[in-house]
Motif scaffolding. Structure first.
Motif, PDB file in Angstrom:
ATOM      1  N   MET A 124       0.856  -1.174   0.000  1.00 42.78           N
ATOM      2  CA  MET A 124       0.000   0.000   0.000  1.00 42.78           C
ATOM      3  C   MET A 124       0.895   1.228   0.000  1.00 42.78           C
ATOM      4  N   THR A 125       0.649   2.143  -0.940  1.00 41.56           N
ATOM      5  CA  THR A 125       1.511   3.302  -1.093  1.00 41.56           C
ATOM      6  C   THR A 125       0.710   4.586  -0.968  1.00 41.56           C
ATOM      7  N   ALA A 126       1.402   5.649  -0.614  1.00 43.69           N
ATOM      8  CA  ALA A 126       0.757   6.957  -0.491  1.00 43.69           C
ATOM      9  C   ALA A 126       0.281   7.449  -1.851  1.00 43.69           C
ATOM     10  N   ARG A 127      -0.751   8.287  -1.814  1.00 43.35           N
ATOM     11  CA  ARG A 127      -1.339   8.931  -3.001  1.00 43.35           C
ATOM     12  C   ARG A 127      -2.027   7.948  -3.955  1.00 43.35           C
ATOM     13  N   GLN A 128      -2.242   6.736  -3.484  1.00 45.47           N
ATOM     14  CA  GLN A 128      -2.987   5.741  -4.262  1.00 45.47           C
ATOM     15  C   GLN A 128      -4.336   5.527  -3.583  1.00 45.47           C
ATOM     16  N   ASP A 129      -5.412   5.521  -4.360  1.00 40.63           N
ATOM     17  CA  ASP A 129      -6.739   5.296  -3.790  1.00 40.63           C
ATOM     18  C   ASP A 129      -7.014   3.801  -3.666  1.00 40.63           C
ATOM     19  N   TYR A 130      -7.604   3.434  -2.523  1.00 42.11           N
ATOM     20  CA  TYR A 130      -7.933   2.040  -2.248  1.00 42.11           C
ATOM     21  C   TYR A 130      -9.401   1.950  -1.831  1.00 42.11           C
ATOM     22  N   ALA A 131     -10.179   1.204  -2.608  1.00 43.55           N
ATOM     23  CA  ALA A 131     -11.585   0.990  -2.266  1.00 43.55           C
ATOM     24  C   ALA A 131     -11.688  -0.186  -1.308  1.00 43.55           C
ATOM     25  N   LEU A 132     -12.392   0.023  -0.199  1.00 35.94           N
ATOM     26  CA  LEU A 132     -12.605  -1.047   0.772  1.00 35.94           C
ATOM     27  C   LEU A 132     -13.692  -1.972   0.226  1.00 35.94           C
ATOM     28  N   VAL A 133     -13.322  -3.189  -0.139  1.00 39.22           N
ATOM     29  CA  VAL A 133     -14.281  -4.105  -0.758  1.00 39.22           C
ATOM     30  C   VAL A 133     -14.615  -5.301   0.125  1.00 39.22           C
ATOM     31  N   GLY A 134     -13.931  -5.453   1.253  1.00 37.88           N
ATOM     32  CA  GLY A 134     -14.219  -6.587   2.123  1.00 37.88           C
ATOM     33  C   GLY A 134     -13.867  -6.312   3.564  1.00 37.88           C
ATOM     34  N   ILE A 135     -14.772  -6.703   4.486  1.00 40.08           N
ATOM     35  CA  ILE A 135     -14.547  -6.602   5.932  1.00 40.08           C
ATOM     36  C   ILE A 135     -14.980  -7.937   6.520  1.00 40.08           C
ATOM     37  N   SER A 136     -14.042  -8.670   7.098  1.00 41.63           N
ATOM     38  CA  SER A 136     -14.376 -10.004   7.591  1.00 41.63           C
ATOM     39  C   SER A 136     -13.686 -10.278   8.927  1.00 41.63           C
ATOM     40  N   ARG A 137     -14.441 -10.821   9.855  1.00 44.16           N
ATOM     41  CA  ARG A 137     -13.862 -11.247  11.133  1.00 44.16           C
ATOM     42  C   ARG A 137     -13.332 -12.681  11.051  1.00 44.16           C
ATOM     43  N   ASP A 138     -13.656 -13.366   9.969  1.00 47.71           N
ATOM     44  CA  ASP A 138     -13.190 -14.740   9.790  1.00 47.71           C
ATOM     45  C   ASP A 138     -11.814 -14.739   9.136  1.00 47.71           C
TER      46      ASP A 138
END
Length: 340
Positions: A124-138
């Motif tokens: 993960m680098t600065a000035r790059q956009d990242y869309a959050l596509v997954g949230i998992s507790r498993d």
């Protein structure tokens, strides 16, 4: 100077590179302006960006029989505080590439959230956009275990009891491997997983001869190598030391190998062992609270029966304090002190 108890606590800690959660913030979406948070506070499709001022810091994680883990002395986090694994996050950048990471939660004595950290498992680098596509507790515990495991890479030549050199991927349960302390020992389990060669998973390449090794050796960054010093040039106060591969990186004969994917293999014996890989001594997998989740469930259930003394043989007394490892030319110093 650190006391013996402090040194033991330091050696027991496994360090990981983390960001502070507030250094990765929503730049477009429902939680605009918020940093990474707990699973219940984040929303899919929010767009995050790493601050240009953000930097990975070393968080020391101490093992325990079961989560939560503990925080040890390091660059970040409160020594002695509890550390919980909250969830796995999956991000997608503009070119469709995905990367994952773990949300880690520090709590105080009352169980309240004191700090939040993000352990990236991909680049993960600065000035790059990242869309959050997954949230998992498993799966958080298993992914953390894989990051904590010491691993060899495909093609690594392992010395068998007969003296034969065999690639790690060709080993099988029951094969007798030469160990430094206990002679021939049967291999009880061998694990394998594939990861992106970035972040916590980027391996370290040790060129042939850099530590008197016969061939190129590529291992996970926290893999500890055993070095016998004919002269204690390191100042450890003993001839036998264990040094993590990442501390030896010099950008030349020993360097990080990033990009693409890496296939990692873990070797498990009745006890934690020092074995021979590409002609030099390196540790096998140690099962503790951090790494247990990397094992198959049926083996975990039978650990006490199958490997009753495993946890008592971790060689932690040989690990060198990081304060002694920050000097330039460390790898060459150790090569010379070991008679190379």
């Amino acid at each position: 100077m650190a006391t013996g108890t402090e040194e033991a606590r330091y050696r027991a800690a496994h360090s990981v590179g983390v960001y502070r959660a507030e250094q990765i913030r929503v730049v477009n979406g429902a939680n605009l302006g918020d940093g990474l948070g707990l699973a219940e506070d984040m929303l899919p499709d929010d767009i995050y960006r790493v601050s240009p001022l953000a930097s990975l810091r070393r968080l020391a994680v101490r093992p325990s029989s079961a989560p939560p883990f503990g925080i040890g002395p390091g660059e970040i986090g409160t020594d002695g505080a509890a550390l919980h694994l909250d969830c796995v996050l999956t991000f997608m950048c503009g070119d469709g590439q995905t990367s994952e990471g773990l949300m880690l939660v520090e709590t105080d004595a009352e169980g309240n959230v004191a700090d939040l950290f993000f352990l990236p498992l991909g680049e993960m680098t600065a000035r790059q956009d990242y869309a959050l596509v997954g949230i998992s507790r498993d799966g958080a515990l298993q992914k953390f275990a894989q990051a904590a495991c010491v691993s060899f890479t495909r093609g690594t030549m392992i010395t068998l009891a007969s003296g034969e050199q065999r690639r790690v991927e060709d080993l099988a349960v029951g094969d007798r491997v030469l160990t430094r302390d206990d002679g021939p020992q049967p291999l009880r389990w061998i694990g394998q997983h594939t990861a992106r060669a970035v972040g916590a998973f980027a391996p370290v390449l040790i060129r042939a001869g850099a530590l008197n090794n016969a061939g190129d050796l590529v291992v996970s960054p926290d893999h500890r190598l055993f070095i016998y010093q004919r002269e204690d040039r390191l100042g450890a106060g003993r001839p036998e030391v264990l040094v993590k591969a990442r501390h030896l990186v010099n950008g030349d004969s020993i360097r990080r190998v990033g990009g693409g994917f890496v296939e990692y293999f873990q070797m498990l014996f009745d006890h934690h062992q020092i074995i021979y890989a590409e002609g030099i001594a390196a540790e096998s997998m140690l099962v503790d609270g951090r790494t247990r989740a990397a094992l198959p469930e049926e083996l975990v259930e039978r650990m006490a029966e199958v490997l009753p003394g495993h946890r008592d043989s971790d060689h932690r007394g040989l690990e060198v304090q990081e304060a002694l490892l920050g000097r330039p030319g460390l790898a060459e110093l150790l090569r010379r002190s070991s008679g190379g």
